[in-house]
Design an enzyme around this catalytic site. Structure first.
Site, PDB file in Angstrom:
ATOM      1  N   GLU A  46       0.825  -1.216   0.000  1.00  0.00           N
ATOM      2  CA  GLU A  46       0.000   0.000   0.000  1.00  0.00           C
ATOM      3  C   GLU A  46       0.858   1.264   0.000  1.00  0.00           C
ATOM      4  O   GLU A  46       0.500   2.265  -0.631  1.00  0.00           O
ATOM      5  CB  GLU A  46      -0.942   0.001   1.198  1.00  0.00           C
ATOM      6  CG  GLU A  46      -2.090  -0.983   1.096  1.00  0.00           C
ATOM      7  CD  GLU A  46      -1.721  -2.402   1.539  1.00  0.00           C
ATOM      8  OE1 GLU A  46      -2.578  -3.300   1.443  1.00  0.00           O
ATOM      9  OE2 GLU A  46      -0.573  -2.599   1.984  1.00  0.00           O
TER      10      GLU A  46
ATOM     11  N   PRO B 220      -1.005   1.227   6.038  1.00  0.00           N
ATOM     12  CA  PRO B 220       0.415   1.159   5.660  1.00  0.00           C
ATOM     13  C   PRO B 220       0.829   2.243   4.665  1.00  0.00           C
ATOM     14  O   PRO B 220       2.011   2.546   4.535  1.00  0.00           O
ATOM     15  CB  PRO B 220       0.542  -0.237   5.023  1.00  0.00           C
ATOM     16  CG  PRO B 220      -0.555  -1.032   5.625  1.00  0.00           C
ATOM     17  CD  PRO B 220      -1.687  -0.062   5.792  1.00  0.00           C
TER      18      PRO B 220
ATOM     19  N   HIS C 158     -12.835  -5.398   6.562  1.00  0.00           N
ATOM     20  CA  HIS C 158     -13.314  -5.115   5.208  1.00  0.00           C
ATOM     21  C   HIS C 158     -14.550  -4.216   5.227  1.00  0.00           C
ATOM     22  O   HIS C 158     -15.312  -4.195   4.269  1.00  0.00           O
ATOM     23  CB  HIS C 158     -13.649  -6.425   4.473  1.00  0.00           C
ATOM     24  CG  HIS C 158     -12.482  -7.327   4.297  1.00  0.00           C
ATOM     25  ND1 HIS C 158     -12.004  -8.146   5.301  1.00  0.00           N
ATOM     26  CD2 HIS C 158     -11.663  -7.527   3.234  1.00  0.00           C
ATOM     27  CE1 HIS C 158     -10.955  -8.823   4.862  1.00  0.00           C
ATOM     28  NE2 HIS C 158     -10.723  -8.466   3.620  1.00  0.00           N
TER      29      HIS C 158
END
Length: 688
Positions: free
Chosen positions: A409, A438, A478
């Site tokens: 990321e 991240p 998620h």
């Protein structure tokens, strides 16, 4: 190999750097801002700078004033930044000494340089990624040297920064894609007060073995001649072979870590004595004598350097301070998209789901703009995105334009800085909102600050797509809502569309915006599978449709008579909240006005305040956890600006203040707002 002119220039640069360092140290009351010195690192820096061309790119780090002198910046220019003067050519008095940025045509280009250790590795690798793409496509944006030389990218690093995970992401990508970049690691054995033995299992030269395809070289960086030869070898190799190289240069640290962390705080006399044995200055002086220079010639170079630095210092002291009025300049570069354009609802148009509207917007942009790229996790040819949000793009435009990355990321986000710098427009994706963290380092340290700290030279033109939100048991990793986290970062723009027409229009506007734009896309609205979200599907706008950022939309108007009688409430919302609000409003015909924000920053405060003033009651509704949220901050802003028109306090409805969204359907429902909960809040407000 070394003619007398080159040797004299190298010695002058080294003497000049020493004079400047000593002057700063002897005038600490004047040099009050934090700065570092290249003392001990000069040989490798001069050897590098002498061989660079204007078509090259370099990212120096904060101990590289000697390299900056070598590529052509003057002591006066550097001192303007040292003293944070208005004429500072890099940041206009905003950033630290030796934090350069430059687009000067007669010098290598330099993107924004931050103080966050090692963070420059990813943006600089992004430059090399961009150059490789321009070469592959034979783009007119490609820069070449006067003799048609290919560009080289140099990323300079201290050895302690090699332990940063983001440096590894950069090395991995460069080795995998075989990018034309040199990682120049200056190893002085210290990371502030931490020694190499305390902080690392291996040095950078040994570390490079872990990256297949990354060539490596090692040199005594205190020896100018050896350094020149190694850098010549590395630069010539990268110019011709277009593959990455790591150069590990061993250097002494002869000065303080910075002016704020003095060497006597943590270094012993014995350690300093050992480092001074490798001082590059007397080494180069001896070499000049061996090549026929006499003492008088050498002394003349030193006197000239001292005079030059003293004159520049006095001139810089007398230079103007920046005007306080400039403090708000260059947060963003101005966008050309000011008004809604094109046809939002073409005649005989067909309804389209949100995920396809976004996909079509990107496809149309890629058809029109060869500089547009799209990459991220699983968006490539094989899958086309876990939500099919990139379906068939790689087949249509090639895997050089639409491709998968590793789970990186930070690299996905940070590399856009480099691609933007060479004239490309990357659209990238982080697979789920919960996994953006991240990449926050790059978003905060590099993207958001680049325009501001380069005085407008390097705005980062990119789009970051982020699927967000909860529905149907997505679970704790998620289902996240991250708008408050992102809105705390100044220097980025944030969209949150709730329907197909808006996402397509905003995507086009974001593309033409020269600043970083984050597109938050609710997974529950992608296909309108969640009950009550059928209206997220709209007629697909025309190809030329563009919706400016910062324009909210009233999607439900209250009855005028009921408004005059004080019987109405304004609901300010976005994303899934739009559909909860619409369902709740059905129970109060004519009494609810709903504003869909569409863009969270810039925010359409004018429309919000106008509506709240008219109705006197306001509910801010969002999916995010409520405490310390954007919604609460917005409620305060509404109260502050509309206080005299309010009939009751501004209400906020959000999710429960839990660390994550539970996976169990019942627990998820208990945490989140919904239409029924919104209806109960509105019922109470209407009764006031």
């Amino acid at each position: 190999m070394f003619d007398t002119g080159t040797l004299a220039k190298a010695y002058h640069l080294m003497a000049l750097t020493r004079c400047m360092s000593d002057m700063y140290d002897n005038n600490r009351q004047v040099c009050k801002y934090v700065h570092a010195s290249a003392k001990g690192h000069e040989a490798i820096q001069i050897a590098t700078g002498l061989q660079l061309l204007p078509c090259d790119f370099i990212s120096p780090y904060y101990r590289e004033d000697c390299l900056l002198l070598t590529i052509g910046f003057t002591p006066y220019q550097l001192m303007l930044q040292l003293l944070a003067k208005a004429g500072d050519p890099f940041s206009g008095g905003r950033s630290y000494y030796s934090h350069p940025s430059s687009k000067e045509k007669d010098k290598p280009q330099i993107i924004h340089q931050s103080s966050a250790t090692g963070m420059q590795a990813i943006p600089t690798t992004g430059i090399a990624q961009g150059i490789q793409y321009l070469e592959f496509t034979n783009s007119s944006l490609l820069q070449k040297g006067e003799s048609n030389q290919s560009s080289v990218v140099i990323c300079s690093l201290g050895d302690s920064s090699m332990t940063e995970g983001e440096v590894s992401e950069a090395l991995q990508f460069a080795a995998l894609k075989q990018l034309p970049i040199i990682y120049l690691v200056q190893d002085n054995n210290w990371g502030i007060s931490v020694t190499a033995e305390e902080s690392r299992a291996m040095n950078a030269f040994e570390f490079a073995d872990g990256f297949k395809g990354l060539n490596k070289l090692q040199v005594d960086g205190s020896d100018f001649m050896k350094s020149y030869e190694i850098m010549q070898k590395a630069i010539e190799y990268v110019r011709s072979e277009r593959s990455p190289v790591l150069v590990h240069a061993l250097v002494p640290l002869l000065s303080h870590h910075t002016s704020g962390v003095r060497k006597e705080f943590y270094r012993s006399k014995e350690d300093l004595a050992e480092h001074f044995k490798r001082d590059p200055y007397p080494k180069l002086r001896s070499f000049l004598i061996s090549k026929g220079f006499n003492e008088e010639e050498i002394n003349e170079i030193e006197v000239k350097a001292k005079t030059e630095s003293q004159q520049a210092f006095q001139q810089a002291i007398a230079a103007e301070e920046p005007s306080p009025a400039t403090v708000i300049d260059h947060v963003f570069e101005e966008t050309p998209v000011k008004e809604e354009q094109g046809t939002r609802q073409p005649q005989n148009g067909e309804k389209i789901i949100m995920v396809d509207a976004a996909l079509h917007a990107i496809e149309e942009l890629m058809q029109q703009h060869p500089e547009c790229l799209f990459y991220g996790q699983d968006v490539g040819k094989r899958l086309g995105g876990v939500f099919r949000e990139a379906a068939l793009l790689a087949e249509k435009f090639g895997e050089h334009r639409v491709f998968n990355t590793a789970i990186q990321e930070a690299y996905i986000i940070g590399s856009t800085v480099g691609l933007s710098a060479v004239g490309l427009k990357p659209i990238v994706e982080v697979q789920f909102a919960d996994y953006i963290y991240p990449g926050i380092n790059q978003l905060v340290c590099e993207l958001s600050k680049s325009c501001y700290l380069t005085n407008g030279k390097y705005p980062v033109s990119m789009i970051l797509r982020v699927p967000v939100g909860a529905y149907g048991g997505g679970g704790p990793y998620h289902s996240g809502s991250i708008e408050t986290t992102l809105l705390s970062i100044k220097g980025i723009k944030i969209c949150y569309p709730s329907n197909s027409a808006d996402i397509k229009g905003l995507m086009k506007a974001a593309y033409y915006d020269p600043n970083p734009v984050v597109m938050l896309e609710h997974k529950g609205l992608y296909w309108s599978k969640v009950p009550g979200t059928e209206e997220a599907k709209t007629i697909e706008p025309s190809k030329d449709y563009i919706l400016p950022l910062g324009k909210a939309n009233i999607i439900l108007y209250a009855d005028a008579d009921k408004t005059r009688n004080g019987e109405t409430v304004c609901v300010v919302t976005y994303g899934m909240g739009v559909y909860w609000a619409k369902a709740a409003a059905a129970g109060f015909p004519g009494q609810i006005e709903i504003i869909d924000l569409r863009t969270l920053y810039p925010l359409d405060e004018e429309l919000i305040f106008e509506s709240v003033t008219k109705h006197g009651k306001c509910l801010v509704l969002s999916e995010e956890q409520q405490n310390n949220s954007f919604s609460e901050a917005l409620a305060h802003r509404i109260t502050h600006n509309c206080f005299q028109f309010l009939d009751c306090k501004v209400e906020v409805a959000g999710a429960l203040n839990l660390p994550a969204v539970p996976i169990n359907f019942g627990l998820e429902a208990a945490m989140l707002p919904n239409a029924e909960k919104a209806k109960k809040r509105l019922e109470k407000m209407l009764a006031w």
